[in-house]
Design a protein around this motif. Sequence first.
Motif, PDB file in Angstrom:
ATOM      1  N   THR A 153       0.815  -1.214   0.000  1.00 25.09           N
ATOM      2  CA  THR A 153       0.000   0.000   0.000  1.00 25.09           C
ATOM      3  C   THR A 153       0.846   1.260   0.000  1.00 25.09           C
ATOM      4  OG1 THR A 153      -0.161  -0.075   2.411  1.00 25.09           O
ATOM      5  CG2 THR A 153      -1.939  -1.116   1.161  1.00 25.09           C
ATOM      6  N   THR A 197      -4.453   2.424  -4.739  1.00 20.37           N
ATOM      7  CA  THR A 197      -5.236   2.524  -3.502  1.00 20.37           C
ATOM      8  C   THR A 197      -5.893   3.889  -3.347  1.00 20.37           C
ATOM      9  OG1 THR A 197      -3.399   3.314  -2.118  1.00 20.37           O
ATOM     10  CG2 THR A 197      -3.628   0.931  -2.398  1.00 20.37           C
ATOM     11  N   ASN A 209      -9.660  -0.402  -6.966  1.00 17.78           N
ATOM     12  CA  ASN A 209      -8.454  -0.210  -6.156  1.00 17.78           C
ATOM     13  C   ASN A 209      -7.991  -1.473  -5.442  1.00 17.78           C
ATOM     14  OD1 ASN A 209     -10.486  -0.443  -4.285  1.00 17.78           O
ATOM     15  ND2 ASN A 209     -10.016   1.439  -3.174  1.00 17.78           N
ATOM     16  N   THR A 210      -8.330  -2.633  -5.983  1.00 17.49           N
ATOM     17  CA  THR A 210      -7.966  -3.881  -5.319  1.00 17.49           C
ATOM     18  C   THR A 210      -6.682  -4.496  -5.869  1.00 17.49           C
ATOM     19  OG1 THR A 210      -9.401  -5.077  -6.855  1.00 17.49           O
ATOM     20  CG2 THR A 210     -10.352  -4.431  -4.734  1.00 17.49           C
ATOM     21  N   GLY A 234      -8.067  -2.898 -10.964  1.00 20.47           N
ATOM     22  CA  GLY A 234      -9.085  -3.602 -10.196  1.00 20.47           C
ATOM     23  C   GLY A 234      -9.063  -5.091 -10.474  1.00 20.47           C
ATOM     24  N   THR A 237     -13.666  -6.084  -9.534  1.00 25.74           N
ATOM     25  CA  THR A 237     -14.474  -4.875  -9.345  1.00 25.74           C
ATOM     26  C   THR A 237     -15.384  -4.578 -10.527  1.00 25.74           C
ATOM     27  OG1 THR A 237     -12.751  -3.448 -10.277  1.00 25.74           O
ATOM     28  CG2 THR A 237     -12.669  -3.858  -7.902  1.00 25.74           C
ATOM     29  N   ALA A 378      -2.675  -8.567  -6.395  1.00 31.33           N
ATOM     30  CA  ALA A 378      -3.676  -8.052  -5.456  1.00 31.33           C
ATOM     31  C   ALA A 378      -2.994  -7.379  -4.275  1.00 31.33           C
ATOM     32  CB  ALA A 378      -4.580  -9.175  -4.961  1.00 31.33           C
ATOM     33  N   VAL A 382      -6.862  -6.128   1.000  1.00 28.25           N
ATOM     34  CA  VAL A 382      -8.115  -5.826   0.311  1.00 28.25           C
ATOM     35  C   VAL A 382      -8.788  -7.112  -0.151  1.00 28.25           C
ATOM     36  CG1 VAL A 382      -7.234  -3.599  -0.472  1.00 28.25           C
ATOM     37  CG2 VAL A 382      -7.090  -5.585  -1.991  1.00 28.25           C
ATOM     38  N   ASN A 383     -10.100  -7.060  -0.287  1.00 34.21           N
ATOM     39  CA  ASN A 383     -10.854  -8.179  -0.839  1.00 34.21           C
ATOM     40  C   ASN A 383     -10.854  -8.044  -2.346  1.00 34.21           C
ATOM     41  OD1 ASN A 383     -12.900  -9.882  -1.874  1.00 34.21           O
ATOM     42  ND2 ASN A 383     -13.963  -9.878   0.095  1.00 34.21           N
ATOM     43  N   ALA A 384     -10.077  -8.888  -3.004  1.00 35.22           N
ATOM     44  CA  ALA A 384      -9.950  -8.843  -4.458  1.00 35.22           C
ATOM     45  C   ALA A 384     -10.617 -10.072  -5.045  1.00 35.22           C
ATOM     46  CB  ALA A 384      -8.480  -8.761  -4.863  1.00 35.22           C
ATOM     47  N   THR A 388      -8.537 -12.287  -0.012  1.00 35.44           N
ATOM     48  CA  THR A 388      -7.842 -11.144   0.563  1.00 35.44           C
ATOM     49  C   THR A 388      -6.400 -11.118   0.105  1.00 35.44           C
ATOM     50  OG1 THR A 388      -9.254 -11.203   2.530  1.00 35.44           O
ATOM     51  CG2 THR A 388      -7.180  -9.998   2.712  1.00 35.44           C
TER      52      THR A 388
END
Length: 394
Positions: A153, A197, A209-210, A234, A237, A378, A382-384, A388
């Motif tokens: 991140t 992010t 943003n994943t 993404g 997404t 990923a 984050v949940n992609a 995660t």
Amino acid sequence: VEPITVDQGPQALLAAGKSAVNEVFVTVQVCIPGMNGASNCRTVDHVQVDSGSAGLRILSTALTGLVLPPATDGVNPLAECLPFADGSAWGSVATADLTLPVSTETASSVRLQIVGDPAYEQGNDRPSSCTGVVEDTVPEFGANGILGVGTFTDDCGFGCTPGSQLTPPPWYFGCPTPATCTAEFVTDSLQIQNPVTQFAPDSAGVLDNTGVIVELPAVGVNGAATVAGSLVFGIGTQANNKLNLVSGISVFPADVSNGDTITVVYSGGTKFPDSYLDSGSNGIFFQDSTIKACGANQMGFYCPGAGSVLSFNATVEGFSGTPTKAITFSVGDAATLFNTNSTYAAFSNLAGTTFGSTAASTVDLGLPFFYGQNVYTAIDGVNADGMTGPYFAF
């Protein structure tokens, strides 16, 4: 979806008699925060797409005449010494609005590094602790910038935060003046962030943003002059970035406690637990003493013999040992590739040796591994698409 290209690099690199090999580039627009229009923005071509780092970096020569507001530590302007495997880039930290022109993804007031900022390049402004080969110009850097879209991140993370160690690493510097920069700790929020992010929602309120997907076509054994592909923002997404769109995709969770790494089991059963996939590496890098190293002109690459191509089998594992997936890759003779195809920029069988503190335990699956398949990266936490991050998938 943003178009990306593998070619010989920006004009300033070619003008210096050099060229890029296995570097994938994107174009970005950088603007003074809250302002637009030609005088307040710069469109920067040949920014390298790097899934092995986090953060936006632009060479100062690509921002000529654009004055971006400095980012501070709360008191003093910040500067950064970004370490690479082969050198370091020094420059100020500023804020800007970022737009990816085709996909229209935007991020407001992102922190970025201005590499080679002339205000910080006077005399002995570069701190002595910012060591390694200087990469503050386009001919040294090899691109007009870097778009770091990896698993992290932010670009330094816990190691640069207060309390992480006794003395701050030579990464971030507080600068009362450009000539008086001192290494200091900075919180995560003050570090340069992974721009993915920071993306704003689209018109439907969706945040891409994943993570990212790098999509490049296959490259033949003799290489290619150029390659065109896509950078998809993404994972899970939108309708076009779900994992199940391509059959045979495997997801490899990365080890957060070990720098978001996975394991590669090399032929013969040797495990390399500090491995990763990295579009910012221009070869597949691993240690194998049975492969002949190149001479001084191709230092660091492998040269098994004029015109020869070696094939290798390996297995990729997630950090917990699952899943596993068999892979193959090839190693060509770097000297032959470069000399025979001097105008080519893409080689699927360029490989070399690793170096550094984890060299003996690392396989770096660089850009040659990306040719001919979609590679997913990923972001941490984050949940992609139902899983995660961090993870890699291909």
